[in-house]
Design a protein around this motif. Structure first.
Motif, PDB file in Angstrom:
ATOM      1  N   GLU A   1      -5.637   5.701  -6.206  1.00 48.50           N
ATOM      2  CA  GLU A   1      -6.289   6.286  -5.035  1.00 48.50           C
ATOM      3  C   GLU A   1      -7.392   7.288  -5.401  1.00 48.50           C
ATOM      4  OE1 GLU A   1      -3.196   8.005  -2.689  1.00 48.50           O
ATOM      5  OE2 GLU A   1      -2.283   6.071  -2.183  1.00 48.50           O
ATOM      6  N   SER A   2      -7.437   7.673  -6.652  1.00 47.34           N
ATOM      7  CA  SER A   2      -8.409   8.670  -7.079  1.00 47.34           C
ATOM      8  C   SER A   2      -9.840   8.139  -7.020  1.00 47.34           C
ATOM      9  CB  SER A   2      -8.088   9.120  -8.507  1.00 47.34           C
ATOM     10  OG  SER A   2      -9.106   9.960  -9.015  1.00 47.34           O
ATOM     11  N   ALA A   3     -10.735   8.987  -6.581  1.00 47.67           N
ATOM     12  CA  ALA A   3     -12.156   8.629  -6.531  1.00 47.67           C
ATOM     13  C   ALA A   3     -12.905   9.175  -7.743  1.00 47.67           C
ATOM     14  CB  ALA A   3     -12.781   9.177  -5.248  1.00 47.67           C
ATOM     15  N   GLU A   4     -12.142   9.642  -8.727  1.00 49.32           N
ATOM     16  CA  GLU A   4     -12.740  10.297  -9.894  1.00 49.32           C
ATOM     17  C   GLU A   4     -13.546   9.335 -10.756  1.00 49.32           C
ATOM     18  OE1 GLU A   4     -10.873  12.442 -13.765  1.00 49.32           O
ATOM     19  OE2 GLU A   4     -10.120  13.165 -11.840  1.00 49.32           O
ATOM     20  N   ARG A   5     -13.083   8.062 -10.833  1.00 50.67           N
ATOM     21  CA  ARG A   5     -13.775   7.073 -11.666  1.00 50.67           C
ATOM     22  C   ARG A   5     -14.025   5.794 -10.873  1.00 50.67           C
ATOM     23  NH1 ARG A   5     -10.292   5.129 -15.341  1.00 50.67           N
ATOM     24  NH2 ARG A   5      -8.479   6.270 -14.552  1.00 50.67           N
ATOM     25  N   GLU A   6     -15.072   5.073 -11.248  1.00 49.03           N
ATOM     26  CA  GLU A   6     -15.357   3.786 -10.639  1.00 49.03           C
ATOM     27  C   GLU A   6     -14.918   2.662 -11.573  1.00 49.03           C
ATOM     28  OE1 GLU A   6     -19.413   3.487  -9.525  1.00 49.03           O
ATOM     29  OE2 GLU A   6     -19.325   5.133  -8.072  1.00 49.03           O
ATOM     30  N   LEU A   7     -14.611   1.522 -10.992  1.00 49.30           N
ATOM     31  CA  LEU A   7     -14.189   0.371 -11.788  1.00 49.30           C
ATOM     32  C   LEU A   7     -15.415  -0.318 -12.394  1.00 49.30           C
ATOM     33  CD1 LEU A   7     -11.607  -1.131  -9.264  1.00 49.30           C
ATOM     34  CD2 LEU A   7     -11.057  -0.011 -11.435  1.00 49.30           C
ATOM     35  N   PRO A   8     -15.384  -0.619 -13.682  1.00 49.08           N
ATOM     36  CA  PRO A   8     -16.514  -1.322 -14.295  1.00 49.08           C
ATOM     37  C   PRO A   8     -16.522  -2.799 -13.906  1.00 49.08           C
ATOM     38  CG  PRO A   8     -14.764  -1.001 -15.903  1.00 49.08           C
ATOM     39  CD  PRO A   8     -14.343  -0.267 -14.666  1.00 49.08           C
ATOM     40  N   ASP A   9     -17.684  -3.430 -13.975  1.00 44.45           N
ATOM     41  CA  ASP A   9     -17.838  -4.820 -13.545  1.00 44.45           C
ATOM     42  C   ASP A   9     -17.100  -5.818 -14.430  1.00 44.45           C
ATOM     43  OD1 ASP A   9     -19.450  -3.993 -11.484  1.00 44.45           O
ATOM     44  OD2 ASP A   9     -21.329  -4.351 -12.560  1.00 44.45           O
ATOM     45  N   TYR A  10     -16.840  -5.449 -15.674  1.00 43.30           N
ATOM     46  CA  TYR A  10     -16.226  -6.413 -16.592  1.00 43.30           C
ATOM     47  C   TYR A  10     -14.705  -6.486 -16.485  1.00 43.30           C
ATOM     48  CZ  TYR A  10     -16.102  -2.057 -19.339  1.00 43.30           C
ATOM     49  OH  TYR A  10     -15.926  -0.761 -19.759  1.00 43.30           O
ATOM     50  N   ILE A  11     -14.148  -5.726 -15.538  1.00 46.03           N
ATOM     51  CA  ILE A  11     -12.715  -5.808 -15.265  1.00 46.03           C
ATOM     52  C   ILE A  11     -12.533  -6.022 -13.766  1.00 46.03           C
ATOM     53  CG2 ILE A  11     -10.498  -4.594 -15.298  1.00 46.03           C
ATOM     54  CD1 ILE A  11     -11.476  -3.067 -17.730  1.00 46.03           C
ATOM     55  N   SER A  12     -11.871  -7.127 -13.408  1.00 42.86           N
ATOM     56  CA  SER A  12     -11.614  -7.442 -12.011  1.00 42.86           C
ATOM     57  C   SER A  12     -10.224  -6.930 -11.650  1.00 42.86           C
ATOM     58  CB  SER A  12     -11.693  -8.961 -11.801  1.00 42.86           C
ATOM     59  OG  SER A  12     -11.357  -9.312 -10.476  1.00 42.86           O
ATOM     60  N   VAL A  13     -10.138  -6.076 -10.636  1.00 44.51           N
ATOM     61  CA  VAL A  13      -8.873  -5.416 -10.312  1.00 44.51           C
ATOM     62  C   VAL A  13      -8.410  -5.740  -8.892  1.00 44.51           C
ATOM     63  CG1 VAL A  13      -7.687  -3.192 -10.091  1.00 44.51           C
ATOM     64  CG2 VAL A  13      -9.371  -3.528 -11.899  1.00 44.51           C
ATOM     65  N   ASP A  14      -7.132  -6.023  -8.771  1.00 44.25           N
ATOM     66  CA  ASP A  14      -6.464  -6.176  -7.479  1.00 44.25           C
ATOM     67  C   ASP A  14      -5.545  -4.961  -7.330  1.00 44.25           C
ATOM     68  OD1 ASP A  14      -4.983  -6.806  -5.259  1.00 44.25           O
ATOM     69  OD2 ASP A  14      -3.881  -8.459  -6.189  1.00 44.25           O
TER      70      ASP A  14
ATOM     71  N   VAL B   1      -3.736   4.465 -14.470  1.00 40.06           N
ATOM     72  CA  VAL B   1      -3.317   5.794 -14.912  1.00 40.06           C
ATOM     73  C   VAL B   1      -4.537   6.707 -14.906  1.00 40.06           C
ATOM     74  CG1 VAL B   1      -1.367   5.039 -16.359  1.00 40.06           C
ATOM     75  CG2 VAL B   1      -3.671   5.089 -17.311  1.00 40.06           C
ATOM     76  N   PRO B   2      -4.339   8.043 -14.894  1.00 37.27           N
ATOM     77  CA  PRO B   2      -5.481   8.958 -14.780  1.00 37.27           C
ATOM     78  C   PRO B   2      -6.266   9.211 -16.070  1.00 37.27           C
ATOM     79  CG  PRO B   2      -3.431  10.195 -14.783  1.00 37.27           C
ATOM     80  CD  PRO B   2      -3.054   8.743 -14.743  1.00 37.27           C
ATOM     81  N   THR B   3      -5.617   9.079 -17.219  1.00 40.19           N
ATOM     82  CA  THR B   3      -6.302   9.374 -18.481  1.00 40.19           C
ATOM     83  C   THR B   3      -5.986   8.313 -19.531  1.00 40.19           C
ATOM     84  OG1 THR B   3      -4.519  10.659 -19.523  1.00 40.19           O
ATOM     85  CG2 THR B   3      -6.001  11.852 -18.015  1.00 40.19           C
ATOM     86  N   VAL B   4      -6.814   8.271 -20.562  1.00 41.72           N
ATOM     87  CA  VAL B   4      -6.573   7.310 -21.642  1.00 41.72           C
ATOM     88  C   VAL B   4      -5.320   7.676 -22.433  1.00 41.72           C
ATOM     89  CG1 VAL B   4      -7.992   8.457 -23.393  1.00 41.72           C
ATOM     90  CG2 VAL B   4      -7.737   5.964 -23.449  1.00 41.72           C
ATOM     91  N   PHE B   5      -4.979   8.960 -22.449  1.00 36.14           N
ATOM     92  CA  PHE B   5      -3.760   9.394 -23.129  1.00 36.14           C
ATOM     93  C   PHE B   5      -2.526   8.930 -22.348  1.00 36.14           C
ATOM     94  CE2 PHE B   5      -7.070  12.421 -24.302  1.00 36.14           C
ATOM     95  CZ  PHE B   5      -6.992  12.366 -25.679  1.00 36.14           C
ATOM     96  N   ALA B   6      -2.627   9.008 -21.014  1.00 40.31           N
ATOM     97  CA  ALA B   6      -1.544   8.509 -20.170  1.00 40.31           C
ATOM     98  C   ALA B   6      -1.413   6.996 -20.318  1.00 40.31           C
ATOM     99  CB  ALA B   6      -1.805   8.875 -18.707  1.00 40.31           C
ATOM    100  N   ALA B   7      -2.556   6.318 -20.508  1.00 41.01           N
ATOM    101  CA  ALA B   7      -2.539   4.859 -20.690  1.00 41.01           C
ATOM    102  C   ALA B   7      -1.767   4.477 -21.948  1.00 41.01           C
ATOM    103  CB  ALA B   7      -3.970   4.334 -20.762  1.00 41.01           C
ATOM    104  N   ARG B   8      -1.989   5.225 -23.010  1.00 42.16           N
ATOM    105  CA  ARG B   8      -1.285   4.937 -24.265  1.00 42.16           C
ATOM    106  C   ARG B   8       0.225   5.069 -24.076  1.00 42.16           C
ATOM    107  NH1 ARG B   8      -3.073   8.321 -29.355  1.00 42.16           N
ATOM    108  NH2 ARG B   8      -4.869   6.961 -29.128  1.00 42.16           N
TER     109      ARG B   8
END
Length: 205
Positions: free
Chosen positions: A158-171, A106-113
């Motif tokens: 698809e957004s390039a706004e944020r990078e994935l942190p190393d402590y979360i592995s994403v598929d 999701v794009p924001t932490v508010f959207a995540a909630r």
């Protein structure tokens, strides 16, 4: 679901910082507080004011968590072994909504909630609709099959706004994320300076 009384951009304006690093934040154009006195000369904050500001900024970053819940998280952090400020960050990053946000579902932490609350997320194959649910190392978080075609999810991945942190592995294709480890404070990709040590000082007065 935690009640949020102020819009996310109002939090940015109040802090005078773009705390989520979003390009649409009004602080990018108006780096001062809201209201007719927002551009006035800022008075020097007291120690209490500095600590309070640090707490409000950290609390706001994670979706403006309600004070009671944030204080409870702090209390848990102080009961754990090790540095309380590091423990606090670790507990906040273990929140399900925080992991969904970090995984770029999701794009924001508010959207995540809201996304979690509406039942779009599975943890180890079981639906969890509590945003504050605390994940453990090794937990697999995934977007429910029926929710994988949502425009919100596809655009966020698809957004390039944020990078994935190393402590979360994403598929990204499988829309799955594995919580690999509890991060240290230095590993968390905050767009602005956070000071959890001041939060600890605020509550331990």
């Amino acid at each position: 679901m935690s009640k949020r009384n102020s819009a996310k951009y109002k939090i940015d304006r109040r802090m005078g910082e773009n705390i989520w690093g979003r390009p649409k934040s009004p602080v990018n154009k108006r780096p001062y507080g809201p209201g007719q006195h927002g551009q006035g000369r800022k008075s020097k904050l007291s120690d209490f004011g500095t600590q309070l500001r640090a707490k409000q900024k950290l609390k706001g970053y994670y979706g403006n968590i309600m004070e009671k819940q944030f204080r409870k998280t702090y209390d848990q952090a102080t009961r754990m072994k090790g540095d309380a400020s590091e423990n606090l960050i670790g507990l906040l990053e273990r929140r399900l909504d925080a992991i969904v946000y970090r995984a770029k579902f999701v794009p924001t932490v508010f959207a995540a909630r809201q996304f979690v609350n509406h039942g779009h997320v599975l943890v180890n194959g079981k639906k969890v609709n509590i945003p504050s649910y605390r994940c453990n190392v090794g937990d697999v978080i995934e977007v429910r099959e029926k929710s994988r075609t949502m425009a919100l999810v596809l655009e966020a991945l698809e957004s390039a706004e944020r990078e994935l942190p190393d402590y979360i592995s994403v598929d990204p294709k499988g829309m799955q994320a594995t919580f690999a480890r509890v991060p240290s404070f230095d590993e968390v990709p905050y767009p602005v300076v956070m000071e959890p040590n001041l939060v600890v000082e605020f509550y331990s007065r």
